[in-house]
Design a protein around this motif. Structure first.
Motif, short mmCIF file in Angstrom:
data_model
loop_
_atom_site.label_atom_id
_atom_site.label_comp_id
_atom_site.label_asym_id
_atom_site.label_seq_id
_atom_site.Cartn_x
_atom_site.Cartn_y
_atom_site.Cartn_z
N GLN A 1 -131.06 14.55 -30.43
CA GLN A 1 -130.70 13.35 -30.43
C GLN A 1 -131.80 12.68 -28.89
O GLN A 1 -131.85 13.68 -27.66
CB GLN A 1 -129.44 13.21 -29.43
CG GLN A 1 -128.09 12.33 -30.38
CD GLN A 1 -127.84 13.89 -31.31
OE1 GLN A 1 -128.29 14.63 -30.88
NE2 GLN A 1 -127.38 12.79 -31.94
N ARG B 1 -118.93 12.25 -29.89
CA ARG B 1 -120.74 11.86 -29.21
C ARG B 1 -120.08 10.68 -28.78
O ARG B 1 -119.84 9.52 -29.18
CB ARG B 1 -121.25 11.11 -31.01
CG ARG B 1 -122.95 10.89 -31.07
CD ARG B 1 -123.99 10.40 -31.89
NE ARG B 1 -124.09 12.34 -32.28
CZ ARG B 1 -123.07 12.30 -33.76
NH1 ARG B 1 -122.43 11.06 -34.09
NH2 ARG B 1 -122.43 13.15 -34.74
N LYS C 1 -121.30 6.52 -27.04
CA LYS C 1 -121.42 4.89 -27.15
C LYS C 1 -122.88 4.75 -27.07
O LYS C 1 -122.92 5.06 -25.45
CB LYS C 1 -120.27 4.33 -27.02
CG LYS C 1 -118.97 5.00 -28.09
CD LYS C 1 -118.83 5.02 -28.84
CE LYS C 1 -117.83 5.37 -30.34
NZ LYS C 1 -118.36 5.38 -31.78
N PRO C 2 -123.06 4.02 -27.14
CA PRO C 2 -124.45 3.07 -26.57
C PRO C 2 -124.38 2.45 -24.96
O PRO C 2 -123.28 1.44 -24.69
CB PRO C 2 -124.85 2.32 -27.56
CG PRO C 2 -124.94 2.49 -29.06
CD PRO C 2 -122.79 2.83 -28.23
N HIS D 1 -128.67 1.74 -25.42
CA HIS D 1 -129.53 2.69 -26.04
C HIS D 1 -128.21 3.58 -25.72
O HIS D 1 -127.32 3.79 -25.12
CB HIS D 1 -130.53 3.01 -25.57
CG HIS D 1 -131.62 1.93 -25.92
ND1 HIS D 1 -132.42 1.74 -27.42
CD2 HIS D 1 -132.16 0.56 -25.30
CE1 HIS D 1 -132.75 1.01 -27.30
NE2 HIS D 1 -132.40 -0.54 -26.41
N PHE D 2 -128.21 4.76 -25.57
CA PHE D 2 -127.53 5.74 -25.60
C PHE D 2 -128.55 6.77 -24.12
O PHE D 2 -129.91 6.29 -23.67
CB PHE D 2 -127.81 7.09 -27.06
CG PHE D 2 -126.94 6.05 -27.79
CD1 PHE D 2 -126.03 7.10 -28.77
CD2 PHE D 2 -128.26 5.91 -28.76
CE1 PHE D 2 -125.40 6.42 -29.41
CE2 PHE D 2 -127.85 4.60 -30.02
CZ PHE D 2 -125.80 5.35 -30.01
N GLU E 1 -121.41 15.44 -39.23
CA GLU E 1 -121.81 14.66 -37.55
C GLU E 1 -121.15 12.93 -37.98
O GLU E 1 -121.54 12.17 -36.71
CB GLU E 1 -122.75 14.72 -37.46
CG GLU E 1 -123.42 15.76 -37.31
CD GLU E 1 -122.78 17.00 -35.99
OE1 GLU E 1 -121.97 15.68 -34.89
OE2 GLU E 1 -122.60 17.69 -36.02
N SER E 2 -120.87 13.03 -39.10
CA SER E 2 -120.86 11.44 -39.16
C SER E 2 -119.87 10.99 -38.76
O SER E 2 -118.89 11.53 -39.29
CB SER E 2 -121.36 10.44 -40.95
OG SER E 2 -122.19 10.80 -41.24
N GLU E 3 -119.08 9.78 -37.42
CA GLU E 3 -117.90 9.65 -37.39
C GLU E 3 -117.18 9.14 -38.36
O GLU E 3 -115.57 9.10 -39.07
CB GLU E 3 -117.82 8.53 -36.63
CG GLU E 3 -118.42 9.12 -35.00
CD GLU E 3 -118.44 7.96 -33.79
OE1 GLU E 3 -118.05 7.08 -34.04
OE2 GLU E 3 -119.04 8.50 -32.98
N ASP F 1 -126.74 8.36 -34.85
CA ASP F 1 -127.49 7.17 -33.84
C ASP F 1 -127.94 6.02 -34.07
O ASP F 1 -127.95 5.18 -32.88
CB ASP F 1 -127.55 8.17 -32.56
CG ASP F 1 -126.35 9.29 -32.23
OD1 ASP F 1 -125.35 9.08 -33.16
OD2 ASP F 1 -126.53 10.38 -31.76
N GLU G 1 -128.47 4.17 -36.71
CA GLU G 1 -127.59 3.50 -37.55
C GLU G 1 -128.80 3.00 -38.17
O GLU G 1 -128.54 2.10 -39.75
CB GLU G 1 -127.41 1.60 -37.00
CG GLU G 1 -126.15 2.40 -35.70
CD GLU G 1 -125.48 1.27 -35.23
OE1 GLU G 1 -126.20 0.38 -35.30
OE2 GLU G 1 -124.73 1.12 -34.09
N ASP H 1 -136.47 3.71 -29.69
CA ASP H 1 -135.68 3.39 -30.65
C ASP H 1 -136.11 3.20 -32.35
O ASP H 1 -136.31 3.19 -33.29
CB ASP H 1 -134.26 2.84 -30.38
CG ASP H 1 -133.26 3.69 -29.49
OD1 ASP H 1 -133.95 5.19 -29.47
OD2 ASP H 1 -131.87 2.87 -29.50
#
Length: 598
Positions: free
Chosen positions: A28, A7, A9-10, A16-17, A264-266, A224, A226, A178
């Motif tokens: 997303q 996935r 990173k911002p 932001h993504f 889906e969590s890292e 994402d 957080e 966001d």
């Protein structure tokens, strides 16, 4: 397909993504925070196409039977052509109303939002620019602070319904910034608490929201964003409210959302893991059986991702580390449930539990015996290959120096055989039990007799005849209570044999020796003859057993008597004969006396 590790990173400048997900991950959807207010996003993220193959998804599609007439109209007329344009026109009007001064009454506001939700349901995903332009006032109006902070529960549910529909319509584009998305997810998660009341006014809408979040994987966006605390709260809410009153689709949606978050969590945060593990355990107060089943289902579905985290938790708990952080979770109870849903995770705990079985502390050994006894006696659950060594060590606890532990192991081994008398370990278990028939503690010997006889009566033929004969020798035990109890249990087995006498598979030679064994007790000075006779008359046969059948069994049993047993039977019959003769003399004298008096 994107994985959690892949996935993006911002962006380091915007924070932001700005990535595009595959078609299988339509979730997303964010835009740059640089936009002002809640206007149409400037730099939206890309969403995959909608997942619902039926074309009937969205927060209002949980059940067509629950739609109001207006909703049915929106659904029927809004799927393309002039119908969608008409619905878009209605949404423009509703947007103008919601964008101006809001009604003071919550009921009036709820009616406007309900109309908006019904119309939004009639709009297809990714409509044309003209339709998007027409519905934009509505999309902008529903994120007003006055609405997002409204305290009325009906308003919150209807607002969450609108957001679910908007998410579907605007995919793959991001609908809001966001910060707004975070607020929206807090609102959506807040509606889940109302699922506890299946009779509530908007229960069906809450279910529809839940199913939509699960179906479109919208929950993954929270990662994402957080929203870690919000995710933990959502897990806690699901485990608190789930109950037997919920239909399968509700529980399944909860499990899907929880599993999606985990997969889906890292990184699985400790707080989230603790919420999940806190629902495990048979003796946990305040946790329902439904919550326990849900937690086990999530762990089973996400075993691969959770494995290293559960291993770390269990090893630290068993080693005594972080006892304060893990204090409210009983690691033994976690092991019990994980053994049934994700057994491969537990291979790492074998050395630790072995250490507990061999510990000097009686309480520690006792808890480990209790845990393993419950695990090994689970119906339909075989002993894991990695737990074979633990099973052997568990059997050795039959020789523990503490009587209570020996009694506990005996009881659990009985449950093991009752749950599955044909298990591969059955001969080993029976042999270990028979070795304790000579235990120096009479309560242990009595418990072994009870265990073997309970298994024999539960499943006729589960215990070898030679084992029953070995148990029968306890009628010569030095302890009178053990003698009496053994005699009673032998009578129980014979009684069961009589009831199954018509079964051609039952060999009479296997059990007709029991009456003779009981008769021998008449020569034991600890027994009174009348007590032996009582067992033979009242306990040996079922109460409803016909006299003819009793005579038949006595005749067969007599053919198995040796000289000692035959002599014992004769002695009892002679005593009965003498009693009858004395009674006849008494009756004769009484009659003579009555004649003389007259």
């Amino acid at each position: 397909e994107d994985t959690a590790a892949q996935r993006p990173k911002p962006d380091p400048q915007t924070g932001h993504f700005a990535h595009e997900l595959s078609a299988s991950l339509p979730h997303q959807f964010r835009n740059s925070e640089s936009q002002k207010g809640n206007a149409k996003p400037l730099s939206p993220l890309r969403l995959g196409p909608r997942l619902d193959p039926e074309g009937g998804g969205g927060a209002g599609a949980a059940s067509a039977s629950r739609r109001s007439p207006a909703r049915q109209f929106a659904a029927g007329q809004g799927r393309g052509g002039g119908g969608m344009a008409a619905v878009a026109g209605q949404l423009r009007e509703l947007g103008d109303k919601l964008g101006s001064e809001l009604p003071a009454e919550a009921e009036a506001l709820a009616k406007l939002l309900e109309q908006a939700a019904e119309c939004l349901h009639g709009i297809e995903q990714s409509p044309g620019s003209s339709v998007m332009e027409a519905i934009q006032p509505c999309l902008t109006a529903v994120v007003r602070k006055e609405l997002l902070k409204h305290q009325d529960q009906d308003v919150k549910v209807l607002l969450a319904t609108c957001f679910c529909e908007i998410t579907r319509i605007t995919a793959p584009e991001a609908p809001y910034s966001d910060d707004v998305l975070r607020t929206i997810f807090r609102l959506i998660v807040g509606t889940f608490g109302g699922l506890a009341d299946v009779n509530s006014h908007y229960f069906s809408r809450r279910v529809a929201i839940l199913e939509t979040v699960a179906r479109y994987r919208a929950c993954v966006v929270m990662l994402d964003l957080e929203c870690n605390d919000l995710i933990t709260d959502m897990f806690r809410t699901f485990l608190e409210i789930v109950s037997e009153n919920h239909e399968t689709n509700v529980v399944k949606s909860m499990q899907t959302i929880m599993a999606l978050i985990i997969e889906e969590s890292e990184v699985i945060h400790q707080s989230l893991l603790h919420v999940l593990l806190s629902a495990l355990g048979r003796k946990k107060t305040g946790i329902s059986l439904s919550a326990r089943k849900l937690a086990r289902g999530v762990i089973e579905q996400s075993a691969g991702k959770l494995e290293p985290y559960i291993k770390k938790f269990l090893t630290s708990s068993l080693a005594g580390a972080n006892s304060s952080a893990n204090g409210h979770i009983d690691h033994h109870e976690v092991i019990f449930d994980v053994y049934q849903c994700a057994p491969r995770v537990l291979k790492v705990v074998v050395p630790y539990i072995t250490g507990e079985l061999l510990a000097d502390e009686v309480e520690m050994r006792s808890k480990s015996v209790e845990l393993l006894g419950e695990l090994f006696s689970l119906p339909g659950v075989p002993v894991l290959e990695s737990f074979k060594s633990l099973f052997i060590e568990f059997l050795k606890r039959l020789t523990d120096r503490v009587v209570e532990i020996r009694l506990s192991v005996t009881e659990h081994l009985k449950k093991c055989l009752i749950s599955n008398h044909s298990r591969p370990e059955a001969p080993e278990i029976i042999k270990a039990l028979c070795d304790r028939l000579l235990d120096y503690e009479e309560n242990v010997r009595k418990q072994v007799v009870a265990a073997v006889c309970d298994v024999a009566c539960h499943e006729f033929g589960a215990v070898p005849i030679e084992t029953i004969k070995l148990v029968a020798e306890r009628v010569r035990d030095k302890s009178l209570p053990v003698k009496c109890y053994t005699m009673e249990r032998l009578a129980d087995i014979y009684k069961l044999y009589c009831l199954k006498g018509s079964d051609s598979s039952t060999n009479s030679d296997n059990f007709e020796w029991i009456p003779g064994k009981i008769l021998r007790c008449i020569y034991d000075k600890d027994f009174r003859p009348e007590s032996i006779e009582s067992v033979l008359c009242a306990s040996l046969f079922p109460p409803e057993f016909p006299t003819k059948e009793r005579v038949k069994h006595w005749v067969i049993a007599a053919t198995h008597f040796d000289k000692v047993e035959m002599k014992a039977l004769e002695q009892i019959l002679l005593q009965k004969q003498r009693l009858q003769q004395e009674m006849l003399k008494y009756m004769s004298l009484r009659q003579t006396s009555q004649v003389c008096d007259s």
